[in-house]
Design a protein around this motif. Structure first.
Motif, mmCIF file in Angstrom:
data_model
loop_
_atom_site.group_PDB
_atom_site.id
_atom_site.type_symbol
_atom_site.label_atom_id
_atom_site.label_comp_id
_atom_site.label_asym_id
_atom_site.label_seq_id
_atom_site.Cartn_x
_atom_site.Cartn_y
_atom_site.Cartn_z
ATOM 1 N N PHE A 1 6.976 -0.004 8.343
ATOM 2 C CA PHE A 1 8.332 0.178 8.389
ATOM 3 C C PHE A 1 8.995 0.816 6.865
ATOM 4 N N TYR A 2 8.181 1.054 5.859
ATOM 5 C CA TYR A 2 8.716 1.731 4.853
ATOM 6 C C TYR A 2 7.508 2.623 4.222
ATOM 7 N N VAL A 3 7.824 3.834 3.990
ATOM 8 C CA VAL A 3 6.801 4.805 3.474
ATOM 9 C C VAL A 3 7.217 5.684 2.590
ATOM 10 N N SER A 4 6.877 5.735 1.331
ATOM 11 C CA SER A 4 7.408 6.674 0.462
ATOM 12 C C SER A 4 6.357 7.259 -0.408
ATOM 13 N N PRO A 5 6.432 8.248 -1.234
ATOM 14 C CA PRO A 5 5.318 8.827 -2.019
ATOM 15 C C PRO A 5 4.413 7.719 -2.836
ATOM 16 N N ASP A 6 5.418 6.652 -3.437
ATOM 17 C CA ASP A 6 4.608 5.510 -4.136
ATOM 18 C C ASP A 6 4.245 4.381 -3.659
ATOM 19 N N VAL A 7 4.960 3.972 -2.320
ATOM 20 C CA VAL A 7 5.011 2.676 -1.849
ATOM 21 C C VAL A 7 4.876 2.531 -0.384
ATOM 22 N N ILE A 8 4.324 1.730 0.202
ATOM 23 C CA ILE A 8 4.013 1.638 1.562
ATOM 24 C C ILE A 8 4.244 0.178 2.049
ATOM 25 N N LEU B 1 3.775 -9.860 6.144
ATOM 26 C CA LEU B 1 4.133 -8.555 5.398
ATOM 27 C C LEU B 1 3.211 -8.218 4.342
ATOM 28 N N ALA B 2 3.052 -6.938 4.195
ATOM 29 C CA ALA B 2 2.185 -6.427 3.019
ATOM 30 C C ALA B 2 2.731 -5.370 2.622
ATOM 31 N N LEU B 3 2.638 -5.321 1.121
ATOM 32 C CA LEU B 3 3.266 -4.001 0.234
ATOM 33 C C LEU B 3 2.060 -3.348 -0.780
ATOM 34 N N TRP B 4 1.942 -2.072 -0.560
ATOM 35 C CA TRP B 4 0.734 -1.290 -1.053
ATOM 36 C C TRP B 4 1.433 -0.317 -2.446
ATOM 37 N N VAL B 5 0.858 -0.132 -3.439
ATOM 38 C CA VAL B 5 1.295 1.099 -4.141
ATOM 39 C C VAL B 5 0.259 2.091 -4.179
ATOM 40 N N LYS B 6 0.788 3.445 -4.466
ATOM 41 C CA LYS B 6 -0.282 4.437 -4.561
ATOM 42 C C LYS B 6 -1.247 4.393 -5.574
ATOM 43 N N ALA B 7 -2.409 4.247 -5.411
ATOM 44 C CA ALA B 7 -3.445 4.253 -6.572
ATOM 45 C C ALA B 7 -3.526 5.606 -7.498
#
Length: 200
Positions: free
Chosen positions: A175-182, A191-197
């Motif tokens: 539900f949220y996708v950006s160059p740095d965070v999904i 719910l889960a949150l990831w940061v671009k490695a």
């Protein structure tokens, strides 16, 4: 950048002393999820490609029956464990399917122990759904491979994956996708949150 997106950016600064509380971050994630549904947002599969480090999770508390409620306070992953997921797209895809096809690798580091799970994925942009299955496991200790083999049906499961209905598969609803965070909700409701490695 919206205020909700900005708090996500702060949240993924792994060594930040100003990260929002788990309660505040969960509330922000729920707000972004509602916005994505209301605006019927879609994301292309290419925006998910790459490696993402898991940063924050909540429990799986039958979210379908608790719409709009905070699913517990959630928690940031501790520094002694690293979980990173990587998506790749297939170069020769079946043009007749509504799903974009690819592969996933999930790497888990617990000190010297390293677990790597790989398998196929399929992504439906209109619904922001990414279904996946893990069909191979590799286990290493201090760089020494202890095990590598097929799991959960192995090659047969991989071949059947794209023809299987999503109701029988694990999936994330992004539900949220950006160059740095999904950010996504899993099939179990968490719910889960990831940061671009970072890449060297």
């Amino acid at each position: 950048m919206t205020a909700q997106a900005d708090i996500l950016t702060r949240a993924v600064l792994l060594n930040s002393q100003r990260r929002p509380t788990p309660e505040a971050l969960t509330a922000q994630l729920l707000g972004l999820e509602k916005t994505a549904k209301r605006e019927k947002r879609t994301y292309p599969f290419v925006s998910l490609l790459g490696t993402w480090q898991l940063t924050f999770i909540t429990g799986t508390k039958k979210a379908q029956k608790q719409a709009g409620k905070v699913l517990g306070q959630g928690r940031y992953l501790p520094q002694w464990v690293t979980v990173a997921i990587a998506y790749d797209a297939l170069t020769d895809q079946d043009s007749t399917t509504p799903w974009q096809q690819g592969s996933v690798t999930n790497n888990v580091h617990l000190g010297p122990l390293h677990l790597s799970l790989t398998g196929p994925v399929k992504f439906q942009a209109q619904k922001r759904l990414l279904a996946f299955d893990f069909t191979q496991l590799t286990v290493s200790l201090s760089g020494l491979r202890l095990y590598r083999g097929q799991i959960r049906g192995g090659e047969t499961a991989r071949q059947d994956f794209y023809a299987t209905t999503i109701g029988k598969q694990a999936f994330f609803s992004y539900f949220y996708v950006s160059p740095d965070v999904i950010a996504a909700r899993g099939r179990g409701g968490g719910l889960a949150l990831w940061v671009k490695a970072e890449t060297s």
